[in-house]
Design an enzyme around this catalytic site. Structure first.
Site, PDB file in Angstrom:
ATOM      1  N   ASP A  38      41.296   5.601 -28.829  1.00  0.00           N
ATOM      2  CA  ASP A  38      41.087   6.848 -29.555  1.00  0.00           C
ATOM      3  C   ASP A  38      42.422   7.509 -29.891  1.00  0.00           C
ATOM      4  OD1 ASP A  38      41.767   7.668 -27.020  1.00  0.00           O
ATOM      5  OD2 ASP A  38      39.963   8.856 -26.670  1.00  0.00           O
ATOM      6  N   GLU A 175      47.354   5.445 -15.996  1.00  0.00           N
ATOM      7  CA  GLU A 175      48.283   6.078 -16.934  1.00  0.00           C
ATOM      8  C   GLU A 175      49.070   7.212 -16.277  1.00  0.00           C
ATOM      9  OE1 GLU A 175      48.533   8.099 -21.395  1.00  0.00           O
ATOM     10  OE2 GLU A 175      46.688   7.116 -20.730  1.00  0.00           O
TER      11      GLU A 175
END
Length: 301
Positions: A38, A175
């Site tokens: 995204d 992340e």
């Protein structure tokens, strides 16, 4: 194939791809996994973050990327708001696979997303998890901040990753997590970890296509690396095209199509001979416009 590479200790290379050309190039370069992320909201659509991206947009870009993928596993992000409930997660995940032609789907969140993962796995989907910094929650997290810098936060991240594993995820993205924490989580899981800003102790790495090639003009995260800077050469090539059009040196004869002599004579008999080719325009000043781009040359009348 991914499981076998993981068991052999071979690092997994993951790249984002958002359309046919980026998928074709990344797949041909040898990436093991292509992620239709995204992040396309930022690097393709020019949005400020990922939260505006819709399921329909993801389907559209997945379809294009799938056409350029021959060997890599194609994973699609479930966008913000698409998996608020287990039923919504399963429904939208199936859509990304059925309509978008993705091989697997990815969602953000740890313990709180476990039920959604179970629903998708029960629906027959392969699911990748994502913990640590989760871009869809950037406002809630207070900006782009490293996650897991305290022992308590690290323990929470491990619990999140383990919850995703137990729910059925085949891999977990880590992340913006301190390297020692990412290495610890990797050692505790039985599925691969894919790091981005998480050090070299994960099972693999993921990078954004536009970051790797130097094509994004806004946010440049510390964890990204430009393996090439292609904006300059691309801009120069486009500039040469524009200049060639202004000089009337393009298209040349080899770029054009003609007619047979017989058909040409018939056409001239009805309409007369064609006009001579236009002369190249006089050399025009290329003053800078207020936006920083060269002002267009005046039209020749």
């Amino acid at each position: 194939a991914l499981r076998r590479m993981y068991e052999w200790g071979e690092p997994l290379s993951v790249l984002t791809a958002y359309d046919y050309p980026s998928a074709r190039l990344a797949d041909g370069a040898g990436a093991d996994v292509l992620l239709v992320g995204d992040s396309l909201g930022m690097v393709v659509l020019g949005q400020d973050d990922t939260t505006e991206v819709t399921v329909s947009q993801m389907v559209h870009h997945c379809q294009a990327a799938a056409r350029g993928t021959r060997r890599a596993l194609l994973v699609a992000d479930l966008p913000f708001g698409a998996y608020l409930t287990p039923q919504a997660a399963a429904s939208n995940g199936v859509r990304l696979v059925k309509e978008g032609r993705a091989d697997a789907v990815k969602l953000e969140g740890g313990v709180r997303a476990a039920e959604q993962v179970r629903a998708m796995v029960d629906a027959g989907l392969a699911v990748m998890g994502h913990v640590g910094f989760t871009p869809q929650s950037v406002a809630q997290l207070g900006g782009y901040r490293v996650q897991g810098r305290s022992a308590a936060e690290a323990r929470s991240l491990l619990e999140d990753a383990e919850a995703l594993q137990e729910a059925g995820c085949f891999a977990v993205v880590l992340e913006m997590v301190p390297a020692p924490v990412a290495a610890l989580i990797t050692s505790k899981l039985r599925v691969p970890t894919i790091g981005i800003g998480a050090g070299g102790g994960t099972s693999g790495q993921v990078q954004v296509f536009h970051d790797v090639l130097g094509l994004y003009d806004k946010l440049s995260p510390r964890f990204s690396h430009q393996f090439a800077r292609l904006e300059g050469p691309m801009r120069a090539a486009l500039g040469r095209y524009c200049a060639a059009v202004k000089r009337r040196s393009f298209p040349a004869r080899r770029h054009s199509f003609g007619m047979s002599d017989a058909e040409t004579r018939l056409l001239e008999a009805e309409f007369g001979p064609p006009p001579p080719p236009p002369a190249p325009p006089a050399r025009a000043s290329r003053a800078r416009a207020p936006n920083g781009h060269a002002s267009p040359a005046p039209l020749v009348r």
